[in-house]
Design an enzyme around this catalytic site. Sequence first.
Site, PDB file in Angstrom:
ATOM      1  N   ASP A 303       0.826  -1.208   0.000  1.00  0.00           N
ATOM      2  CA  ASP A 303       0.000   0.000   0.000  1.00  0.00           C
ATOM      3  C   ASP A 303       0.863   1.260   0.000  1.00  0.00           C
ATOM      4  O   ASP A 303       0.523   2.261   0.631  1.00  0.00           O
ATOM      5  CB  ASP A 303      -0.939   0.008   1.208  1.00  0.00           C
ATOM      6  CG  ASP A 303      -2.094   0.995   1.043  1.00  0.00           C
ATOM      7  OD1 ASP A 303      -2.391   1.376  -0.099  1.00  0.00           O
ATOM      8  OD2 ASP A 303      -2.695   1.393   2.063  1.00  0.00           O
ATOM      9  N   ARG A 330       6.401   7.499  -0.819  1.00  0.00           N
ATOM     10  CA  ARG A 330       5.830   6.858   0.365  1.00  0.00           C
ATOM     11  C   ARG A 330       6.558   5.552   0.715  1.00  0.00           C
ATOM     12  O   ARG A 330       6.497   5.082   1.842  1.00  0.00           O
ATOM     13  CB  ARG A 330       4.347   6.594   0.094  1.00  0.00           C
ATOM     14  CG  ARG A 330       3.519   6.204   1.285  1.00  0.00           C
ATOM     15  CD  ARG A 330       2.057   6.452   0.948  1.00  0.00           C
ATOM     16  NE  ARG A 330       1.149   5.651   1.740  1.00  0.00           N
ATOM     17  CZ  ARG A 330      -0.182   5.727   1.646  1.00  0.00           C
ATOM     18  NH1 ARG A 330      -0.728   6.572   0.801  1.00  0.00           N
ATOM     19  NH2 ARG A 330      -0.958   4.970   2.375  1.00  0.00           N
TER      20      ARG A 330
END
Length: 533
Positions: A303, A330
Amino acid sequence: MRLASALCAAALVGPALAAPNVSLDPAAIGKPPVDNWPTFNGDYTGQRYSALTQIKPANVNQITQWWVYKITGRGTQRGAATPAIKSTPLLVDGVLYITIPDHLFAVDARTGNDLWHYDWVDHGGHLIGQRGVGIWKTTVYFLTPDNWLIALNATNGKELWRKNFADARKQYFSTSAPLIVKNHVIVGVGGDAMDMPGFLDSFDPATGDLQWTWWSTPRAGDPALKTWPNEATSEHGGGMTWMPGTYDPELNLLFWATGNTNPVFAGQGRPGANLWTESIVALDADSGKLKWYFQVSPHDTHDFDNTTTPILFDKVVDGKPRKLLSQAARNGFFVTLDRVTGKYLVVKPFVPLDYYSGLSPEGEPIPIPDKDPTVGGSINIVNATNWQAPAYNRDTGLFYVNAIAGKAIYYLTDDSAHPSGYGGTGASIGIARHLLKAIDPLTGDAVWTHEYPNLNNAPITTAPSILTTAANLLITGDDQKNLIIYSADKGDVLWRHEVTANESNGPITYMLDGKQWILIGAGDSLYAYSLPR
């Protein structure tokens, strides 16, 4: 200080006060923000840099809180116990535009008083946040959770037209701020649960007619389809586009960061790199055609939404001027690319990483399969950053990001050959470190680092956005409900002010009536600061 509030209403309300006529020349959208803040990042570069210098290190300790705009009367929204301002306010002609899911408020920037507001009754979608609006000429554009693009008169809030661009019944939802480029209103979309493909749409700002669509996973006949097992898997592969991109007018290229691959944690049914998920893509602004891509997280199973802003800047490298782009991703990698070609200059971790075995010839990280989620649990990093905005200062030449260094355990809950949905889950473990990092984009090395104390010894899952100025200021927040201003060159703390919640939006600054203002959102309130009279 005065307190303003947004009162509850069921439909368009206003004007509560006389509103000025609002008009924004499209040519001004990409200019450095001074007396306006006309787009999500201030201009097209994504730098969140202001040339203003009235507030500076010598007087920053004198700034005071002039007014607070508090969202009241809204109650609990799906996914949020109390409203949170995650939007970057836009400022045009002395009017601020502030959003939360389903609601747009026009506010007098001098006083914090309501001018008008527009309320929407959604029929689906997630209400986890709303990042703001776009403005073109006399029209303001707003996205609803259930994927309507709403065009409103910027002066009085009257609805002009609406277009539904994605089906909420398929679990698409919208949280982004539209990006206005020339005669295009460009909108992205979110959605994870039902394994749908991500896309970008471009609409005519005057009529709402669809101009083009770019899909973030390849269709039949595209060579990139070889990075998926088959066309059906690609068409259910995710890659959502839920944060605004950046734009280079000289190249006429949009630079967009794409989200996680689907199924989210279960990668066994989709071997391959899975383009163009978890990538930075360059698209022709007038046609939506792909010019190049760089995949920051090939075959993502954690994710690691790659939707943090790709920041544009120019540098001299080896004696030659270069058009560059940097992103603090991220997944914990800092990347610098040539934005003309997409070729990499720097790919380097900005937090400790142990889940990759090296880089491909193209500079893309090579994941270690043993780090994939398992039924019994596998340890990897927490998200090193999220959607909150980084910044770049043209004077220091440094890239700034609030980062999180920590670990999480990831479980596979669907170990079938053809998983669907999330297929797993993850949760942080131990105590994470919250780091403000100033990075040299030509090396990827940190020039300075400020570690927040984390006095509560709590897991840290988000980090605040950043704003920098030509006065050597860096404006952000910490995890203890403090708003903080640092020196941009060295990271020294110059000013601190405690508020009622952690910073939740992208701060902005602008000149109004000869005064420089700083606006920062924290929870349900927007705080306005300036120097004394």
